[in-house]
Enzyme design. Structure first.
Site, PDB file in Angstrom:
ATOM      1  N   ASP A  28      72.125  51.257 -53.605  1.00  0.00           N
ATOM      2  CA  ASP A  28      71.669  52.616 -53.335  1.00  0.00           C
ATOM      3  C   ASP A  28      72.514  53.138 -52.165  1.00  0.00           C
ATOM      4  OD1 ASP A  28      70.618  51.463 -51.057  1.00  0.00           O
ATOM      5  OD2 ASP A  28      68.550  52.082 -51.419  1.00  0.00           O
TER       6      ASP A  28
ATOM      7  N   CYS B  83      70.687  47.118 -51.126  1.00  0.00           N
ATOM      8  CA  CYS B  83      69.937  48.293 -50.669  1.00  0.00           C
ATOM      9  C   CYS B  83      69.739  48.128 -49.165  1.00  0.00           C
ATOM     10  CB  CYS B  83      68.626  48.452 -51.437  1.00  0.00           C
ATOM     11  SG  CYS B  83      67.453  47.096 -51.284  1.00  0.00           S
TER      12      CYS B  83
ATOM     13  N   HIS C 277      66.802  19.793 -59.780  1.00  0.00           N
ATOM     14  CA  HIS C 277      66.643  21.246 -59.720  1.00  0.00           C
ATOM     15  C   HIS C 277      66.615  21.870 -61.119  1.00  0.00           C
ATOM     16  CE1 HIS C 277      67.133  20.775 -55.475  1.00  0.00           C
ATOM     17  NE2 HIS C 277      68.294  20.180 -55.664  1.00  0.00           N
TER      18      HIS C 277
ATOM     19  N   THR D 149      67.242  46.830 -47.268  1.00  0.00           N
ATOM     20  CA  THR D 149      66.758  45.494 -46.889  1.00  0.00           C
ATOM     21  C   THR D 149      67.127  44.416 -47.902  1.00  0.00           C
ATOM     22  OG1 THR D 149      64.715  45.927 -48.079  1.00  0.00           O
ATOM     23  CG2 THR D 149      64.733  46.446 -45.707  1.00  0.00           C
TER      24      THR D 149
ATOM     25  N   HIS E 251      70.217  25.142 -55.587  1.00  0.00           N
ATOM     26  CA  HIS E 251      68.858  24.756 -55.978  1.00  0.00           C
ATOM     27  C   HIS E 251      68.239  25.680 -57.027  1.00  0.00           C
ATOM     28  CE1 HIS E 251      67.819  22.166 -52.187  1.00  0.00           C
ATOM     29  NE2 HIS E 251      69.054  21.955 -52.614  1.00  0.00           N
TER      30      HIS E 251
HETATM   31  C1  RB5 Z   1      66.002  53.344 -48.685  1.00  0.00           C
HETATM   32  O1  RB5 Z   1      65.614  54.056 -47.560  1.00  0.00           O
HETATM   33  C2  RB5 Z   1      65.379  51.942 -48.664  1.00  0.00           C
HETATM   34  O2  RB5 Z   1      64.007  52.029 -48.890  1.00  0.00           O
HETATM   35  C3  RB5 Z   1      66.045  51.042 -49.686  1.00  0.00           C
HETATM   36  O3  RB5 Z   1      67.401  51.002 -49.438  1.00  0.00           O
HETATM   37  C4  RB5 Z   1      65.605  49.599 -49.718  1.00  0.00           C
HETATM   38  O4  RB5 Z   1      65.616  49.029 -48.450  1.00  0.00           O
HETATM   39  C5  RB5 Z   1      64.391  49.292 -50.473  1.00  0.00           C
HETATM   40  O5  RB5 Z   1      63.937  48.144 -50.563  1.00  0.00           O
END
Ligand code: RB5
Length: 149
Positions: free
Chosen positions: A8, A65, A133, A67, A98
């Site tokens: 994203d 993305c 595994h 996180t 694993h």
């Molecule tokens: C976008 O602001 C953020 O929510 C997205 O990049 C991501 O971290 C979602 O899990």
């Protein structure tokens, strides 16, 4: 190995750096977007990449993305996809040895570019260990079979 790549807006810059890495190391890949930093929904790009791995059109996927969490949640909804959110070289290595992960997710707001490239490098180069595994990963596939009947 054919690699599907997607992000994203929050993962866009790291995705571009990963694409350069893949190019320089002669990996075959396709970029499913996004193509700039305009806000988009990570779900859409996670779906493009995870679907392409689930259908067998691509053997691996890399998703970024903010996180890495949203991408991993989305990707793991698809049959045959084992998506691993990795923040360092250790988790990247373990996810291959694993868990035989076939999709790597990274947090573009968690790791810097240098760390992301190290994660990608070790994730692509580390083989699945099999052995004990294998039995565990086979059990994951059985859950897939039950869920997607
Ligand atoms: C976008 O602001 C953020 O929510 C997205 O990049 C991501 O971290 C979602 O899990």
């Amino acid at each position: 190995m054919k690699i599907a790549v997607g992000s994203d807006h929050a993962g866009y810059r790291i995705k571009e750096a990963i694409k350069k890495y893949l190019q320089n190391h002669n990996y075959k890949f396709y970029d499913f977007g996004t193509h700039d930093e305009q806000p988009v929904d990570y779900v859409d790009f996670g779906e493009f990449v995870a679907k392409s791995v689930s259908t067998g059109n691509f053997s691996r996927g890399i998703l970024i993305c903010g996180t890495g969490i949203g991408m991993s949640i989305v990707a793991n909804k698809f049959k045959g996809v084992k998506a691993a959110l990795c923040h360092d070289e250790f988790t990247a290595k373990m996810s291959r040895e694993h868990n035989d992960s076939n999709v790597l997710t990274i947090g573009g707001r968690v790791v810097d570019e240098e760390k992301a490239l190290k994660i990608v490098d070790i994730w692509l180069k580390t083989p699945f260990l099999g052995g004990r595994h294998e039995r565990r990963v086979d059990k994951i596939s059985l859950i897939d079979e039950k869920n997607f009947k």
